[in-house]
Design a protein around this motif. Sequence first.
Motif, short mmCIF file in Angstrom:
data_model
loop_
_atom_site.label_atom_id
_atom_site.label_comp_id
_atom_site.label_asym_id
_atom_site.label_seq_id
_atom_site.Cartn_x
_atom_site.Cartn_y
_atom_site.Cartn_z
N MET A 187 0.84 -1.20 0.00
CA MET A 187 0.00 0.00 0.00
C MET A 187 0.88 1.25 0.00
N GLY A 188 1.90 1.27 0.85
CA GLY A 188 2.79 2.42 0.91
C GLY A 188 3.56 2.61 -0.39
N LEU A 189 4.02 1.51 -0.99
CA LEU A 189 4.74 1.60 -2.26
C LEU A 189 3.85 2.11 -3.39
N SER A 190 2.54 1.91 -3.23
CA SER A 190 1.60 2.41 -4.24
C SER A 190 1.30 3.89 -4.07
N GLY A 191 1.87 4.50 -3.04
CA GLY A 191 1.65 5.91 -2.80
C GLY A 191 0.40 6.23 -2.01
N LEU A 192 -0.16 5.20 -1.35
CA LEU A 192 -1.37 5.41 -0.56
C LEU A 192 -1.03 5.44 0.93
N THR A 228 -7.06 1.56 8.86
CA THR A 228 -5.84 0.76 8.71
C THR A 228 -5.19 0.54 10.07
N TYR A 229 -5.00 1.62 10.82
CA TYR A 229 -4.38 1.52 12.14
C TYR A 229 -5.21 0.65 13.07
N GLU A 230 -6.51 0.83 13.04
CA GLU A 230 -7.37 0.07 13.95
C GLU A 230 -7.31 -1.42 13.66
N HIS A 231 -7.24 -1.79 12.39
CA HIS A 231 -7.10 -3.21 12.04
C HIS A 231 -5.85 -3.79 12.69
N PHE A 232 -4.74 -3.05 12.61
CA PHE A 232 -3.48 -3.57 13.16
C PHE A 232 -3.50 -3.61 14.68
N VAL A 233 -4.10 -2.61 15.32
CA VAL A 233 -4.21 -2.64 16.79
C VAL A 233 -4.95 -3.89 17.23
N LYS A 234 -6.11 -4.13 16.61
CA LYS A 234 -6.90 -5.31 16.99
C LYS A 234 -6.22 -6.61 16.59
N GLY A 235 -5.52 -6.58 15.44
CA GLY A 235 -4.81 -7.78 15.00
C GLY A 235 -3.69 -8.16 15.94
N TYR A 236 -2.87 -7.18 16.35
CA TYR A 236 -1.77 -7.46 17.27
C TYR A 236 -2.30 -7.92 18.63
N CYS A 237 -3.38 -7.30 19.08
CA CYS A 237 -3.96 -7.74 20.36
C CYS A 237 -4.47 -9.17 20.25
N LYS A 238 -5.00 -9.53 19.11
CA LYS A 238 -5.54 -10.87 18.91
C LYS A 238 -4.46 -11.93 19.08
N VAL A 239 -3.23 -11.62 18.60
CA VAL A 239 -2.14 -12.60 18.72
C VAL A 239 -1.31 -12.37 19.98
N GLY A 240 -1.76 -11.46 20.86
CA GLY A 240 -1.08 -11.24 22.14
C GLY A 240 0.13 -10.33 22.07
N ASN A 241 0.35 -9.66 20.95
CA ASN A 241 1.50 -8.77 20.80
C ASN A 241 1.06 -7.34 21.13
N VAL A 242 0.87 -7.09 22.43
CA VAL A 242 0.33 -5.78 22.83
C VAL A 242 1.36 -4.67 22.67
N ASP A 243 2.67 -5.01 22.69
CA ASP A 243 3.69 -3.98 22.48
C ASP A 243 3.55 -3.36 21.09
N SER A 244 3.40 -4.22 20.09
CA SER A 244 3.21 -3.71 18.72
C SER A 244 1.88 -2.96 18.61
N ALA A 245 0.85 -3.48 19.27
CA ALA A 245 -0.45 -2.80 19.25
C ALA A 245 -0.33 -1.41 19.85
N LEU A 246 0.43 -1.31 20.94
CA LEU A 246 0.59 -0.01 21.60
C LEU A 246 1.36 0.96 20.72
N LEU A 247 2.39 0.47 20.01
CA LEU A 247 3.16 1.33 19.10
C LEU A 247 2.28 1.86 17.97
N VAL A 248 1.47 0.97 17.41
CA VAL A 248 0.57 1.39 16.33
C VAL A 248 -0.44 2.40 16.84
N PHE A 249 -0.94 2.16 18.05
CA PHE A 249 -1.93 3.07 18.64
C PHE A 249 -1.32 4.47 18.84
#
Length: 476
Positions: free
Chosen positions: A330-335, A341-362
């Motif tokens: 997506m970024g390489l396409s200039g978008l 987008t951010y919310e998907h990643f926050v919920k996705g990282y929380c789903k797999v238990g990676n709250v550190d990454s979720a917190l960074l995205v948030f």
Amino acid sequence: MAIRALKTILFPTPMQKPSFLHLSNFSTYSTPDNPQSMISTVVAVLTHQRSKSRWAHLRSLRPNGFAPSEFSQIALHLKNNPHLALRFFLWTHRNSLCDHNLSSYSTLIHILARGRLKRQALIVLRDAIRVSRLENGELESKPLKVFETLVKTYRQCGSAPFVFDLLIEACLDLKKIDSSIEIVRMLISRRISPRFSTCCSLIQQVSQRHGPNEGYKMYKEIFGSNCGAVEPSVEIFNTLMVAFYQDGIFEKVKEIWEQMLGLNCDPNCYSYSILMAVYCDEGKMDEAENLWEEMRAKNVEFDVVAYNTIIGGFCGIGEVEKAEEFFREMGLSGLDGSATTYEHFVKGYCKVGNVDSALLVFKDMLRTGFRPEGLTMERLIRGLCEKSRGLEAWEILRVAKGRFGFCLMRKSLEFLVMGLCQEGKMGEALKLQRQMVSEGFEPNCEIYDAFISGYMEQGNVEMAEKLRMEMLEIGV
């Protein structure tokens, strides 16, 4: 009333037209006895005098004002100058010089529509529907009566079918959906096809008000009539698919997709995104990827909605690394990513238990200026509490509340209180509990149990026993 604000809303400073006749030529006019002569005189004043003098001169010519039929005749002479026709209407209305009826309203509406002054025509239409006075003296105008009057005055105004699209749009703006349906039916009976954008708006509002099945019936009624031999556009199909998707009727989305292909109507990026969303919600990511590759093969340009759909699908099943691949593409396409987008990643990282990454995205989301949704906040707070990081969760809530006025749902607040109690942060848990009470959330048995367990863990048996007695007294 909308009509009072028309002048300031609709007109910039008017351009002065050159005067073809000297003002002195008009100064000796008296009101002619011949009605046609009077109309010619008024038209001459309107078209040739400067704006500052024309209104005073007209007032002296017609101190008792104009009949609605006279206004219509004068306006028809101005039909090639719709701005001036509207100014004349506003002047007569503001100075109570014409008791306008539906016929005079309709004349002006036709003139504005044929001049493609859509915004102005919509304002006058909405005013006509709401408050215009009918010929029989009733104070409320029915949309169907407006339609009938527009039909009667159609030919003499040299109008175009576009005026009826504007009427339907005005009805939809006023939430008069049933009247809009009746008007469309009457147009179809006269073999007049409403515009695609009008049909989309109508189908969308019918679906929202009465459900997607009724919206689909409306679609069949419009396009099944072969009115003008017009085939539905991709926007029509998208409107139908979105309505069924939002209602969770996924099989109907797929059925409409097949109908669209059967009519050789090429789906656009949004069409693909809707069907991909169905597959993502069903957890069928192989089918979603197949659609993505089909889009690529057909050179359909991906947009943010498409990327968010596929990213959300992979985050939803816990395949965050796969979602990250699409994010990089997506970024390489200039978008740029959106809040979704951010919310998907926050919920996705929380789903797999990676709250550190979720917190960074948030935190990156907040820096970008996006406002998180309630479900995203709740999922992040739960994820932190599950990792015994209740203080961080509380700080996030405090920041979100200060920046966005954000308030969590009761369940998430309870989860945060219980998390703090489990960590032994009893002081912080009490502060949060007081805040909950101030917002109208009374403690339940889960909250009491959490405090009792927390105090017992700290060896504060006295406080734990006190809370048990309080529970019994209030019957929790």
